[in-house]
Design an enzyme around this catalytic site. Structure first.
Site, PDB file in Angstrom:
ATOM      1  N   LYS A 158      48.626  23.655 -21.553  1.00 37.17           N
ATOM      2  CA  LYS A 158      48.700  22.805 -22.737  1.00 37.17           C
ATOM      3  C   LYS A 158      47.358  22.535 -22.968  1.00 37.17           C
ATOM      4  CE  LYS A 158      53.052  20.327 -22.494  1.00 37.17           C
ATOM      5  NZ  LYS A 158      53.810  18.995 -22.363  1.00 37.17           N
ATOM      6  N   GLU A 185      58.153  24.408 -22.698  1.00 37.81           N
ATOM      7  CA  GLU A 185      58.737  23.058 -22.965  1.00 37.81           C
ATOM      8  C   GLU A 185      60.075  22.940 -23.953  1.00 37.81           C
ATOM      9  OE1 GLU A 185      56.173  19.431 -22.500  1.00 37.81           O
ATOM     10  OE2 GLU A 185      57.502  18.542 -23.768  1.00 37.81           O
TER      11      GLU A 185
END
Ligand code: NAD
Ligand code: GLY
Length: 366
Positions: free
Chosen positions: A144, A238
């Protein structure tokens, strides 16, 4: 390589990579030679970390064509404007698409440098050399990357995996106690979301971690990275369970944004946010009183706040929480607990219970 080095793997098919954890790794030329495919290396660091670690790093990068860009230090500089300094440096030095961007610093530098690597010439190589506990246990692993917007934390970014993570535990020697505690918030998170055995270990060994016992710290970093690598391998982008890694974060991000970035540390927001998620879980009847007390106790012992700042009213809190990447079709989803080591991502909670939770903290703060 020194015998104390532990190597873990993030298993993502062709994007798989190792995480090296050990003492003195930052200066090991062989690691960089193994993972840097081209000649050009741009080191991204900040004005606090660079004076401490840039020189030994550049020495280990001897033989590569290196340049560095030193950003101002702080969460308030995790912005589009400051991010552009990285591209100025890359272009001024004529870096091409075989170059590597190397992040030397905490989570702010890692997130900004990683996003630059994702964007520069549509993607160049990236290496993480995390120097805070928080970055070694969390932000350097999993891909991320991104920046803050004044209206919302980490709202601009990309998933972009590094070629390797080099976590030199010696760098933690220069970290102050407040930053160490901030890292512990994310460590405790792993115990709560899936790893009850680790939570018990943390309850028993927290003093050693606070005293910077190196074998306890190394174990906590390894176990945290193992937990994170497992979740990321199962859900890189995710779509589902990776959201569990955000326990406490919707509350915490609201605190960080509401207070103006940099006033509360990310880990401090997560610490208070975990307590708030535990309180809501208890109100829903999912967590016992004694489990909630254990959670609040360990957060407090770690030296972290157990409640949000008094300045944020329940109404303002709710408004801030509505700007979150877990909001889907206007529905707020939260990570809540059904026990220690048992978490879920859900929008199936009574909003009256969330209101009661926010009001309870609001009242306690008055
Ligand atoms: P940080 O990067 O701001 O570092 C904290 C402070 O410690 C800074 O002042 C830094 O200059 C200093 N520092 C760093 N290394 C040091 C060292 N070895 N010795 C002395 N000082 C040192 O903060 P952080 O806690 O590392 O990271 C928080 C950031 O990470 C937040 O922006 C958060 O959103 C992000 N984050 C990202 C992820 C992810 O998955 N990408 C996960 C968690 C957090
Ligand atoms: N830190 C949350 C994540 O990596 O998903």
């Amino acid at each position: 390589m020194e015998s104390t080095t532990q190597t873990l793997h993030v298993d993502l098919g062709e994007r798989s990579y190792p995480i090296y954890i050990g003492t003195g790794l930052l200066g090991q030329a062989e690691l960089y030679q193994r993972h840097i495919p081209g000649q050009q290396v741009m080191v991204v660091s900040n004005e606090t970390v660079a004076p401490l670690y840039l020189e030994p790093l550049l020495k280990a990068l001897n033989g590569f064509q290196t340049a560095s860009v030193i950003l101002p230090d702080g969460e308030e500089f995790k912005t589009l404007g400051i991010w552009n300094h990285i591209f100025d440096a890359l272009l001024n030095n004529h870096f091409d698409r075989r170059c590597t961007i190397l992040a030397l610093g905490g989570g702010v530098i890692g997130d900004m440098a990683g996003f630059a690597a994702a964007a520069y010439q549509r993607g160049v190589h990236f290496i993480q050399v995390p120097t805070t506990l928080l970055a070694q246990v969390d932000s350097s692993v999993g891909g991320k990357t991104g920046l803050n917007h004044a209206l919302g934390k980490n709202m601009i970014g990309a998933f972009f995996q590094p070629r390797c993570v080099i976590a030199d535990t010696n760098t933690l020697n220069t970290l102050d106690d407040r930053q160490l505690a901030a890292g512990l918030a994310e460590v405790i998170k792993y115990g709560l979301i899936t790893d009850a055995e680790f939570f018990i270990w943390l309850e028993q060994n927290l003093n050693k971690l606070l005293d910077r016992d190196i074998s306890a710290l190394s174990y906590a970093i390894q176990r945290s990275c193992q937990n994170k690598a497992q979740v990321v391998a199962a859900d890189e982008l995710e779509a589902g369970q990776r959201a569990l890694l955000n326990l406490g974060h919707t509350f915490g991000h609201a605190i960080e944004t509401g207070m103006g970035y940099g006033d509360w540390l990310h880990g401090e927001g997560v610490g208070a946010g975990i307590c708030m998620a535990a309180t809501l879980s208890q109100k829903l009847g999912w967590l016992t009183d004694s489990e909630k007390k254990r959670i609040v106790a360990i957060i407090e012992r770690a030296g972290l706040p157990i409640a949000p700042p008094a300045q944020l009213s329940p109404e303002r809190f709710k408004e801030l929480m509505s700007v979150d990447k877990k909001v889907l079709d206007g529905n707020l989803r939260l990570i809540l607990l059904q026990g220690i080591g048992k978490s879920l991502v859900t929008d199936d909670f009574k909003h009256d219970d969330l209101k009661a939770t926010l009001n309870e903290y609001g009242k306690a703060n008055r």
